[in-house]
Design an enzyme around this catalytic site. Structure first.
Site: not given
Ligand code: GLA
Ligand code: ZN
Length: 653
Positions: A313, A353-354, A305, A356, A110, A148-149, A114, A156
Site C-alpha cells: 500500500w 493485499e495479494k 504486525e 503484500h 473495512r 483492528n487498527e 460509525c 453522521c
Molecule cells: C494493517 C492491517 C492489516 C494489513 C496490513 C498491511 O496493519 O492491520 O490487516 O492490512 O496493514 O500492511
Molecule cells: Zn457516525
C-alpha cells in the site's frame, strides 16, 4: 493477568479461512520449520461467523483453534469487528460512516463503522461476547485482539447527537462552551445545543487539515477518539465477563494522528502496534515510534504486525534487503517489544493485499529467501526469551501529546509547513545519534524521574503543566523548549500577556513576534567564537528577560538579536530555541543542554551504529545495529570486529 508472556510470541496474522483445508496441514508443517509459535486469527471473519442477523456459526473457527491448540501455538484471538458483513450494512445503513465531505458510505472496505451507531455497538458487543463465552478458558489463548487498527472519523447525525451530549458533559453550559470556542468571533454564538453541528467540509472545516474554529474541531477530535475508545471498551468488557486474566489489546499505529493513544493505553492491558516504515523512513523515526509505543504504558509492548518482506500500500514497496527484517526486528525488541509478529503468514490470493509480503509466498515453497530469514530469526528469538519484560531505563523524556499534535496542525498561520511529529523527531534524532536513551512521555508523566525533558512545539499548555515544569526545573532539571510553545490553552485560546505565555517566566524571555520563512528561505545562527549554521521555518524575535543568548540571527532586520537562550531557574536550566536550526546547529545547542543536565550517553565512543539496551534482573542486553548502509567497526567496548550493513549483534553483560 497472564502477562508478560512466557516466550517471545513469534508468528502473526493467519487466515486459514481463506484457504482449503489441505493447505492448513502444510501451514502447520511450515510454521514449525520456521520456529513460529503464535498465530493471530479471526481478524476479519465476521461475515463467516455470522452469515446473517440470526445465525452464528463457529464451526470453522473451532477447527482453526483446535488445530492451533493441538500444535501448541499461542493464539492471539481477534474479534473480527474491524470489517462489517455486507448484510449488516444493507439492513442497517446507519452503521456505515458519513465522511468529511458529508457522504454516507455504502458497504465496502473495512474500518468503516460509525462508532456511535447503537446498532453497530450492539452487534460488535454481541460478537465479542459470544467469542469470549466460547473460547475463554482455552489455555492456548495468549491474548485478545479487539477490532483492528481503530481509526478514521464519522460525521453522521448519530455522531452529531452524541457530540452534543459529550459537550454538555464537558462544558455544562452553553456560556462556558461559547467562551471556550471564542464564538464571539464571526458571530458564531450558540443559543441552543442543537445548533451545534459536526465540523466537517459542510461546516467549519477548511480542508480536512484546517478549521475556522479550532475549539470545535479539537473537541470533535477528542470526541472521536473517545467514541472509538468506547467501542474498544464495550468489547473488552464483554470479553472480561468470561475471561478474567488473558490480556486484551488492540493494534495501534505509532504516531497515528486520530487517536489519543496515551488515553487509550490506560484502558489496554498491553500495547501492541503495527510497524510499517516506508523505504525511506529514517531509522531514528522508527526507533522514536517504538519508544512512543513503550511510553504509552511505560512498559514493554507487542509488535503485532510488520511485513516479512514487502508491503503493497505504499507508493513504492521495496523489498527488505537480506538481513533487514532481522535487524528491524531486533531494533523493535531493543526499544521494548516482547513479541515479533508478521502480517501475514501466508500471502493471499486476491484483493488489494495479494502483493503484500508473507512468510509463505505464492510459490508455497519453503525454499525462499524470506522463509529462510524468518526461520533463522525464529531460532534466534527462542534463545532470547530471557529478556521478556526487561526495562529500558532513560534519563531523557520527550513530551508527546495528541492535543498538541491536533492543535498545532489546526492553526492557521504562521506557516503551513509546521508538522508536529517531524518537529518532535528532529529532537529525538539528536539523542538517538548520540546513544542517549529517551522515553516518550505524556503531559501527566512523573517529570522528576528525568534529568532532561525536551518539549519542542509545546504549543498548548494545559492547566497545571507550566507549574509542574517549573517544579521540575527548580529542583535541578533541564528543560528544552522553543518556538510555537506556551501559546494557547486547552481550547486553543491564546495565553495573553506575551509569548511563550505561562512558560515566559522560566524561559526568561519574551518572544515579541514570529517570522515565517518560506521554502528555500533561511537565516543564519551566529554562535560566540564564530561558528555559524543555518535555520529555517520560523524565527522568534526574542527579548531577553534574564536569559543568556546562546546564538543570534545573522540576517534580516532582527540580525544580532537572540535566536536561542539559556535561563537559570532555581537549581535548573531552561533552553529556548526560537527557530528550526539545521541538525549541526541544533546539536550545538543540545550538547550544551545535555552537559548542563549531566546526562550520559550509553558509550563514550562516537559510532554511527544504533546502540540500545534493555535491563532485567541485573543483566544488560546491548543491541548494536547497523543501519548505515556500509560496514562499520564495532565500538571498542564491543569489539574487535565489524558489522556489515543490517548486521546486528546482541551482547549480554
Ligand atoms: C494493517 C492491517 C492489516 C494489513 C496490513 C498491511 O496493519 O492491520 O490487516 O492490512 O496493514 O500492511
Ligand atoms: Zn457516525
Amino acid at each position: 493477568m497472564k502477562y508478560p508472556f512466557s516466550r517471545i510470541l513469534y508468528g502473526g496474522d493467519y487466515n486459514p479461512n481463506q484457504w482449503p483445508r489441505e493447505i492448513w496441514d502444510e501451514d502447520m508443517r511450515l510454521f514449525q520449520k520456521a520456529g513460529i509459535n503464535s498465530a493471530t486469527v479471526n481478524v476479519f471473519s465476521w461475515a463467516k461467523i455470522q452469515p446473517n442477523e440470526e445465525t452464528y456459526d463457529f464451526s470453522e473457527l473451532d477447527a482453526i483453534i483446535t488445530m492451533l491448540s493441538e500444535n501448541g501455538y499461542d493464539i492471539v484471538l481477534a474479534t473480527s469487528t474491524g470489517a462489517m458483513p455486507a448484510w449488516l450494512v444493507k439492513r442497517y445503513p446507519e452503521v456505515a460512516r458519513v465522511d468529511y465531505e458529508g457522504r454516507r458510505h455504502k458497504f465496502g472496505q473495512r474500518h468503516n463503522h460509525c462508532p456511535n451507531s447503537p446498532v453497530y455497538q450492539r452487534f460488535a458487543r454481541e460478537l465479542a461476547r459470544r467469542l469470549a463465552q466460547r473460547y475463554a478458558g482455552n489455555p492456548h489463548i495468549a491474548c485478545w485482539h479487539v477490532n483492528n487498527e481503530y481509526g478514521g472519523e464519522c460525521f453522521c447525525p448519530e455522531c452529531e447527537k452524541a457530540f452534543r451530549v459529550w459537550l454538555r458533559k464537558k462544558y455544562g453550559t452553553l456560556d462556558a462552551l461559547n467562551k471556550a470556542w471564542n464564538t464571539e468571533f464571526w458571530g458564531h454564538t450558540f443559543y441552543d445545543w442543537d445548533e451545534i453541528v459536526a465540523p466537517n467540509a459542510l461546516s467549519e472545516g477548511i480542508g480536512p487539515e484546517k478549521t475556522a474554529f479550532a475549539g470545535i474541531s479539537l473537541d470533535y477530535r477528542r470526541f472521536m477518539s473517545d467514541s472509538l475508545l468506547q467501542n474498544f471498551k464495550l468489547e473488552r468488557d464483554a470479553i472480561r465477563q468470561f475471561d478474567k486474566d488473558t490480556p486484551i489489546t488492540t493494534n495501534l499505529m505509532g504516531t497515528y494522528k486520530g487517536l489519543d493513544y496515551f488515553k487509550w493505553a490506560k484502558e489496554m492491558d498491553v500495547v501492541s502496534w503495527d510497524n510499517y516504515p516506508a523505504y525511506d523512513t529514517p531509522w531514528s523515526f522508527t526507533a522514536m515510534r517504538h519508544d512512543l509505543m513503550r511510553g504509552l504504558k511505560s512498559a514493554p509492548f507487542m509488535l503485532m504486525e510488520q511485513t516479512p518482506s514487502q508491503q503493497n500500500w505504499q507508493p513504492y514497496n521495496s523489498l527488505k534487503k537480506p538481513g533487514q527484517m532481522r535487524a528491524q526486528s531486533l531494533q523493535t525488541i531493543a526499544h521494548g517489544a516482547d513479541t515479533i509478529q508478521f502480517f501475514q503468514l501466508r500471502r493471499s490470493v486476491g484483493a488489494c493485499e495479494k502483493f503484500h509480503g508473507a512468510v509463505i509466498s505464492h510459490s508455497g515453497s519453503e525454499d525462499t529467501r524470506v522463509f529462510r530469514e524468518v526461520s533463522e530469526l525464529g531460532a534466534e528469538l527462542k534463545e532470547l526469551s530471557g529478556l521478556i519484560g526487561a526495562d529500558s531505563p532513560a534519563e531523557v523524556g520527550i513530551l508527546f501529546d495528541w492535543d498538541n499534535y491536533w492543535a498545532l496542525e489546526y492553526t492557521s498561520g504562521p506557516t503551513i509547513d509546521l508538522k508536529y511529529v517531524d518537529q518532535i523527531h528532529q529532537y529525538y534524532r539528536y539523542f538517538y545519534e548520540r546513544h542517549i536513551p529517551v522515553d516518550m512521555i505524556p503531559m501527566d508523566a512523573d517529570f522528576s524521574q528525568y534529568k532532561l525533558i525536551a518539549a519542542p512545539v509545546l504549543y498548548m499548555v494545559k492547566e497545571g503543566v507550566a507549574e509542574r515544569l517549573e517544579q521540575f526545573v527548580s529542583a535541578g532539571g533541564t528543560l528544552i523548549t522553543g518556538f510555537m510553545s506556551g501559546l494557547v490553552d486547552q481550547s486553543d485560546n491564546v495565553h495573553l500577556g506575551g509569548y511563550p505565555g505561562p512558560l515566559r517566566k522560566m524561559c526568561g524571555i519574551w518572544a515579541e513576534e514570529i517570522d515565517a520563512l518560506a521554502p528555500g528561505q533561511q537565516n543564519t545562527l551566529r554562535f560566540p567564537g564564530g561558528a555559524e549554521s543555518k535555520c529555517s521555518l520560523l524565527c522568534d524575535l526574542i527579548r531577553l528577560e534574564g536569559a543568556q543568548p546562546l546564538c543570534t540571527y545573522g540576517e534580516d532586520f532582527y540580525a544580532g538579536t537572540p535566536a536561542a537562550t539559556k535561563n537559570k531557574f532555581g537549581a535548573g536550566n531552561v533552553y529556548y530555541i526560537g527557530t528550526q536550526p539545521e541538525p549541526v546547529g541544533l546539536a550545538k545547542l543540545l550538547d550544551d543542554a545535555v552537559s548542563a543536565a549531566g546526562t550520559k550517553p550509553l558509550l563514550d565512543e562516537p559510532t554511527p551504529l544504533e546502540v540500545t539496551r534493555r535491563v532485567k534482573d541485573g543483566k544488560t542486553y546491548w543491541f548494536v545495529l547497523n543501519f548505515t548502509g556500509s560496514t562499520q567497526p564495532l565500538p571498542a567496548c564491543f569489539g574487535p570486529g565489524e558489522l556489515p550493513p543490517f548486521g546486528a549483534k546482541i551482547f549480554c553483560k
